[in-house]
Write an enzyme that holds these catalytic residues in place. Sequence first.
Site, PDB file in Angstrom:
ATOM      1  CB  CYS A  19      -2.274   4.152  -4.648  1.00 55.47           C
ATOM      2  SG  CYS A  19      -3.315   2.837  -5.311  1.00 55.47           S
ATOM      3  CG  HIS A  77      -2.026  -0.983   1.202  1.00 61.29           C
ATOM      4  ND1 HIS A  77      -2.921  -1.032   0.165  1.00 61.29           N
ATOM      5  CD2 HIS A  77      -2.406  -1.959   2.072  1.00 61.29           C
ATOM      6  CE1 HIS A  77      -3.811  -1.992   0.395  1.00 61.29           C
ATOM      7  NE2 HIS A  77      -3.517  -2.575   1.544  1.00 61.29           N
TER       8      HIS A  77
END
Length: 559
Positions: free
Chosen positions: A434, A391
Amino acid sequence: MWFRQEGEVNISVLLTLKEMLVYHLYANNSIVSYSRASFLCEQEMEFQQVLLRVQESLTGDEVQDMVFLCSDLLSPKDLSTVTLGRQLFSLLENRDLLSSEDPSLLLELLRIIKRNSLLRNLHSDAFTQANSMLYAQRISPYRQLLYELSESICDQDLKNIKFLLIKTLPRKKLEKDMTLLQLFLEMEKEDLLGEDNLDVLKDIIASIHPGLEKRIIQYKTESCEFGGRVIAQEIGINSSKSDTTALPSPLTSVSSVDAMGEQVDRLSLTEGATGISGDHSQHSEFNSVFEEESTDLPVTENPEIQQYKMKGDRRGVCVIINNYDFGACRMKNREGTDIDKNRLEVVFQWLGFEVLAEQDCDRMRILQVLRDLAARDHTLADCVVCCVLSHGREDGVVGVDGKTVTFKELIETLSPYQCSSLYQKPKLFFIQACRGTREQRAVFSQNFLEDEDMPVSDAAVPRDSIPEAADYLLAMSTVPSYVSFREKEKGSWFIQSLCHNLQQLVPRGTDLLSILTQVNSDVSKKTDRSGLKKQMPQPEFTLTKRVVFPVPKTRLPLP
């Protein structure tokens, strides 16, 4: 520090101070070994000795030149008492602007005042060997412009300038033996001169030295063209406040600055400004500024770009950090990431790398893995690779404990300062994470319910920035502010396309940046079953040569 004390220093006192500093570092930092603490202490003392040698080589006028150049970084009150180089260095160290870990400001100052011989003499020092490629541009273009003008103004011109200002500035100050740089400072105090206030100076210069007027006009033109973007990037502020759906324009370039009388490269970036829940990586951009120190260099049409050497005994080490289980911080587990990890292992082993995989790393473990990598001897290796699957946030990647490792921290661990055997060798980072929470969508819109077959984003809040350095590549899975997608049964769009194109194009002798351009093309065409979700990768680099992997002796079957 000890070197600032006047007079002779007894060697036994120095040893005692060293022992105290080593003990302090060791006792107050559990991750620093005693031997490491001792090394850091010796490194700091060596740096202070270098500063002493620099001070001894500077004239009084050169010190004042450096004081002027630092007038945006330090308070006028502090600078008013500076007469010696060591006093200026102390002020810079106290403001964390100069250290053994980052001497780039000193190198920049010496470059601007054209002490190239001193820079070359420093080239043999350990700190310069490790950091000659690091070059943070802290002295503003405006301040450099004024210094450049002062170098071209003779004594008679200075008298004429003072005469033109006699009704504007106090006569007593003008009658003093004031240098042009000091005159500039007085004009700034009276609001007659500033970064966006050059008209008075331009009119005076035009009447005294018409040739220099063109330089001021050039500076003003460049400032208008860039619209302040360069400044916003260097201070880490996102200058765009509008929340449009247009893609940020990717800037991918190498910029050159003369740090040691020769070309070096630097990287500058922008960090995101708003913290949004989701999987952010870093909002960073490369800023292209080319400075020519000499106009006598030969110009060659269509010059061939050099390649990094790839003929070592070992290709190098490839570390894969694969974070799946985020249960400890209540974030979603990253289903499908093992598919990416397995594919990367196969492809990089095929390319000749020694592959090391680390599973479910928290923040401290990620940093330790990279420190261990930096501690290796890479003398016989061609390059080093680090793949991070996790992440992310705007400022970096997220450990399984929910804590962020900034991109600055990631890259600094492999800097030549930390690992001298990686000096001038490519350091390649492939980041699947991301860089925001916004989703890139197709031009049409429909509503579909998300199910198990839909791709999911790797999304989690912004802060930091990438340091300036050469020979780095960050292949990011998406552009700033947007998410990356990962399919549970097939892996992420970016990593799978990267591996596929490496297998297809390396045997053809294609360089890495061209391969990543093809990855950009392939991923940009991908979408989910609804046709709504889109993704655009972005390579960011300060490579100074082409990266071309040797053709492996065997071929891998495409999955």
